[in-house]
Scaffold this motif. Structure first.
Motif, PDB file in Angstrom:
ATOM      1  N   ALA A 104      35.317   0.656 -15.377  1.00 26.39           N
ATOM      2  CA  ALA A 104      33.972   1.224 -15.233  1.00 26.39           C
ATOM      3  C   ALA A 104      33.399   0.845 -13.868  1.00 26.39           C
ATOM      4  CB  ALA A 104      33.066   0.749 -16.359  1.00 26.39           C
ATOM      5  N   LEU A 105      33.614  -0.398 -13.461  1.00 31.26           N
ATOM      6  CA  LEU A 105      33.151  -0.822 -12.138  1.00 31.26           C
ATOM      7  C   LEU A 105      33.952  -0.133 -11.035  1.00 31.26           C
ATOM      8  CD1 LEU A 105      32.663  -4.623 -12.890  1.00 31.26           C
ATOM      9  CD2 LEU A 105      30.859  -2.885 -12.614  1.00 31.26           C
ATOM     10  N   LYS A 106      35.265  -0.043 -11.218  1.00 27.96           N
ATOM     11  CA  LYS A 106      36.140   0.567 -10.217  1.00 27.96           C
ATOM     12  C   LYS A 106      35.823   2.053 -10.010  1.00 27.96           C
ATOM     13  CE  LYS A 106      41.052   1.447  -9.325  1.00 27.96           C
ATOM     14  NZ  LYS A 106      42.432   1.213  -9.842  1.00 27.96           N
ATOM     15  N   PHE A 107      35.588   2.770 -11.088  1.00 28.46           N
ATOM     16  CA  PHE A 107      35.383   4.221 -11.019  1.00 28.46           C
ATOM     17  C   PHE A 107      33.914   4.630 -11.151  1.00 28.46           C
ATOM     18  CE2 PHE A 107      39.826   3.827 -12.510  1.00 28.46           C
ATOM     19  CZ  PHE A 107      40.437   4.481 -11.448  1.00 28.46           C
ATOM     20  N   ARG A 114      25.897   5.150 -13.909  1.00 26.97           N
ATOM     21  CA  ARG A 114      24.668   4.580 -13.366  1.00 26.97           C
ATOM     22  C   ARG A 114      24.620   3.057 -13.460  1.00 26.97           C
ATOM     23  NH1 ARG A 114      20.699   8.416 -12.554  1.00 26.97           N
ATOM     24  NH2 ARG A 114      21.299  10.490 -13.258  1.00 26.97           N
ATOM     25  N   GLN A 115      25.022   2.511 -14.601  1.00 27.49           N
ATOM     26  CA  GLN A 115      24.965   1.055 -14.806  1.00 27.49           C
ATOM     27  C   GLN A 115      26.154   0.618 -15.639  1.00 27.49           C
ATOM     28  OE1 GLN A 115      21.154  -0.908 -15.946  1.00 27.49           O
ATOM     29  NE2 GLN A 115      20.430   1.197 -16.237  1.00 27.49           N
ATOM     30  N   VAL A 116      26.660  -0.566 -15.346  1.00 24.70           N
ATOM     31  CA  VAL A 116      27.681  -1.205 -16.161  1.00 24.70           C
ATOM     32  C   VAL A 116      27.161  -2.608 -16.432  1.00 24.70           C
ATOM     33  CG1 VAL A 116      30.078  -1.950 -16.336  1.00 24.70           C
ATOM     34  CG2 VAL A 116      29.514   0.122 -15.023  1.00 24.70           C
ATOM     35  N   LEU A 117      26.820  -2.885 -17.675  1.00 22.28           N
ATOM     36  CA  LEU A 117      26.309  -4.213 -18.029  1.00 22.28           C
ATOM     37  C   LEU A 117      27.467  -5.176 -18.231  1.00 22.28           C
ATOM     38  CD1 LEU A 117      23.380  -3.274 -20.451  1.00 22.28           C
ATOM     39  CD2 LEU A 117      23.401  -3.411 -17.946  1.00 22.28           C
ATOM     40  N   ASP A 118      27.165  -6.469 -18.192  1.00 22.52           N
ATOM     41  CA  ASP A 118      28.190  -7.492 -18.355  1.00 22.52           C
ATOM     42  C   ASP A 118      28.812  -7.453 -19.745  1.00 22.52           C
ATOM     43  OD1 ASP A 118      27.679  -8.444 -15.793  1.00 22.52           O
ATOM     44  OD2 ASP A 118      26.283  -9.985 -16.485  1.00 22.52           O
ATOM     45  N   VAL A 119      30.061  -7.898 -19.821  1.00 17.52           N
ATOM     46  CA  VAL A 119      30.726  -8.055 -21.116  1.00 17.52           C
ATOM     47  C   VAL A 119      30.053  -9.217 -21.837  1.00 17.52           C
ATOM     48  CG1 VAL A 119      32.904  -8.626 -22.255  1.00 17.52           C
ATOM     49  CG2 VAL A 119      32.919  -7.174 -20.220  1.00 17.52           C
ATOM     50  N   GLN A 120      29.894  -9.060 -23.150  1.00 18.65           N
ATOM     51  CA  GLN A 120      29.258 -10.116 -23.940  1.00 18.65           C
ATOM     52  C   GLN A 120      29.843 -10.150 -25.340  1.00 18.65           C
ATOM     53  OE1 GLN A 120      25.080  -9.197 -24.216  1.00 18.65           O
ATOM     54  NE2 GLN A 120      25.461  -7.038 -24.536  1.00 18.65           N
ATOM     55  N   ASP A 132      25.896   6.455 -18.513  1.00 12.91           N
ATOM     56  CA  ASP A 132      26.638   7.518 -17.830  1.00 12.91           C
ATOM     57  C   ASP A 132      25.749   8.329 -16.892  1.00 12.91           C
ATOM     58  OD1 ASP A 132      25.333   9.571 -19.328  1.00 12.91           O
ATOM     59  OD2 ASP A 132      27.032   9.853 -20.676  1.00 12.91           O
ATOM     60  N   LEU A 133      26.332   9.335 -16.280  1.00 15.41           N
ATOM     61  CA  LEU A 133      25.640  10.181 -15.313  1.00 15.41           C
ATOM     62  C   LEU A 133      24.447  10.910 -15.900  1.00 15.41           C
ATOM     63  CD1 LEU A 133      27.867  13.328 -14.707  1.00 15.41           C
ATOM     64  CD2 LEU A 133      28.299  11.666 -16.506  1.00 15.41           C
ATOM     65  N   ASP A 134      24.386  11.034 -17.216  1.00 12.85           N
ATOM     66  CA  ASP A 134      23.320  11.780 -17.890  1.00 12.85           C
ATOM     67  C   ASP A 134      22.300  10.874 -18.578  1.00 12.85           C
ATOM     68  OD1 ASP A 134      24.518  14.343 -17.288  1.00 12.85           O
ATOM     69  OD2 ASP A 134      26.031  13.830 -18.795  1.00 12.85           O
ATOM     70  N   HIS A 135      22.332   9.586 -18.275  1.00 18.60           N
ATOM     71  CA  HIS A 135      21.436   8.589 -18.880  1.00 18.60           C
ATOM     72  C   HIS A 135      21.761   8.309 -20.349  1.00 18.60           C
ATOM     73  CE1 HIS A 135      18.821   8.486 -15.359  1.00 18.60           C
ATOM     74  NE2 HIS A 135      18.753   9.809 -15.404  1.00 18.60           N
ATOM     75  N   ASN A 136      22.981   8.655 -20.788  1.00 20.19           N
ATOM     76  CA  ASN A 136      23.422   8.289 -22.136  1.00 20.19           C
ATOM     77  C   ASN A 136      24.139   6.946 -22.033  1.00 20.19           C
ATOM     78  OD1 ASN A 136      22.699  10.776 -23.591  1.00 20.19           O
ATOM     79  ND2 ASN A 136      24.201  11.698 -22.231  1.00 20.19           N
ATOM     80  N   TRP A 137      23.995   6.130 -23.056  1.00 25.04           N
ATOM     81  CA  TRP A 137      24.612   4.800 -23.074  1.00 25.04           C
ATOM     82  C   TRP A 137      25.820   4.793 -24.006  1.00 25.04           C
ATOM     83  CZ3 TRP A 137      23.471   0.570 -20.164  1.00 25.04           C
ATOM     84  CH2 TRP A 137      22.306   0.640 -19.386  1.00 25.04           C
ATOM     85  N   TRP A 138      26.854   4.059 -23.601  1.00 27.61           N
ATOM     86  CA  TRP A 138      28.094   3.913 -24.361  1.00 27.61           C
ATOM     87  C   TRP A 138      28.416   2.429 -24.485  1.00 27.61           C
ATOM     88  CZ3 TRP A 138      30.244   8.365 -26.213  1.00 27.61           C
ATOM     89  CH2 TRP A 138      29.769   9.550 -25.655  1.00 27.61           C
ATOM     90  N   GLU A 139      28.824   2.008 -25.670  1.00 28.28           N
ATOM     91  CA  GLU A 139      29.297   0.639 -25.876  1.00 28.28           C
ATOM     92  C   GLU A 139      30.800   0.698 -26.110  1.00 28.28           C
ATOM     93  OE1 GLU A 139      28.461  -3.338 -28.604  1.00 28.28           O
ATOM     94  OE2 GLU A 139      27.841  -1.386 -29.385  1.00 28.28           O
ATOM     95  N   ILE A 140      31.557  -0.033 -25.307  1.00 25.25           N
ATOM     96  CA  ILE A 140      32.996  -0.163 -25.506  1.00 25.25           C
ATOM     97  C   ILE A 140      33.171  -1.507 -26.198  1.00 25.25           C
ATOM     98  CG2 ILE A 140      35.268  -0.148 -24.422  1.00 25.25           C
ATOM     99  CD1 ILE A 140      33.574   2.394 -23.791  1.00 25.25           C
ATOM    100  N   GLN A 141      33.716  -1.501 -27.418  1.00 25.41           N
ATOM    101  CA  GLN A 141      33.702  -2.719 -28.217  1.00 25.41           C
ATOM    102  C   GLN A 141      35.027  -3.009 -28.897  1.00 25.41           C
ATOM    103  OE1 GLN A 141      30.659  -2.151 -31.229  1.00 25.41           O
ATOM    104  NE2 GLN A 141      32.132  -1.323 -32.667  1.00 25.41           N
ATOM    105  N   TYR A 142      35.207  -4.316 -29.163  1.00 23.17           N
ATOM    106  CA  TYR A 142      36.331  -4.794 -29.959  1.00 23.17           C
ATOM    107  C   TYR A 142      35.757  -5.682 -31.045  1.00 23.17           C
ATOM    108  CZ  TYR A 142      40.132  -7.728 -31.536  1.00 23.17           C
ATOM    109  OH  TYR A 142      41.016  -8.414 -32.331  1.00 23.17           O
TER     110      TYR A 142
END
Length: 175
Positions: A104-107, A114-120, A132-142
């Motif tokens: 996410a940071l690389k690309f 727009r923003q990539v928050l820290d892993v937590q 994302d580019l449209d102001h929608n938020w996504w959580e990538i989770q495990y």
């Protein structure tokens, strides 16, 4: 009572309930985008979500379930979301979360992230959020215990939900 047409291996039959509406599944949600082409590229190339352009101003997105998101092109009429309004994507390991975060940071510029928050590690889930580019938020989770969805519902209510006060609808209360 409606019969649930979904295959047994991808459904949870709702318990008996006294609700006014008796749906058999939660079928879709919606989000907005500025322009379908750029958003589709992000969904397919970065997030790995399947897309179909089913209407002039809308795409449908899906991933792994019989549930879809309708992405509607609204141009400058877009309504930015807060991180609490987000879509969650589950990955198979903490390492995959870290790799997704690094990517996410690389690309970020390529996909106009727009923003990539820290892993937590929060609420039992190892994750990060991105806008994302449209102001929608996504959580990538495990979630180490498998699929968090199952645990939430298997554990059941842990807290009492306070009902909102209902307005007095009696005729005496009407001026």
């Amino acid at each position: 009572m409606t019969t649930n047409p979904l295959p047994q291996d991808c459904r949870v039959d709702p318990p008996a309930r006294s609700s006014i509406v008796q749906p058999y599944c939660l079928g879709h949600g919606t989000l907005e985008c500025f322009e379908l082409g750029a958003s589709r590229r992000f969904y397919e190339e970065f997030l790995g979500i399947e897309c179909v352009h089913h209407a002039i101003t809308a795409l449908s997105l899906r991933l792994g379930m019989r549930f879809h998101i309708v992405c509607v092109e609204v141009g400058d009429q877009i309504h930015p979301c807060n991180v609490l309004n987000h879509w969650g994507l589950d990955v198979a390991s903490a390492k995959e979360v870290d790799e997704a975060h690094a990517n996410a940071l690389k690309f970020k510029d390529k996909y106009k992230i727009r923003q990539v928050l820290d892993v937590q590690d929060m609420h039992g889930v190892y994750s990060f959020y991105l806008e994302d580019l449209d102001h929608n938020w996504w959580e990538i989770q495990y979630y180490a215990n498998g699929f968090v969805h199952d645990d939430y519902f298997d554990f059941g209510d842990r807290f009492e939900t306070r009902a909102s006060p209902q307005p007095d609808a009696s005729p005496a209360a009407t001026p």
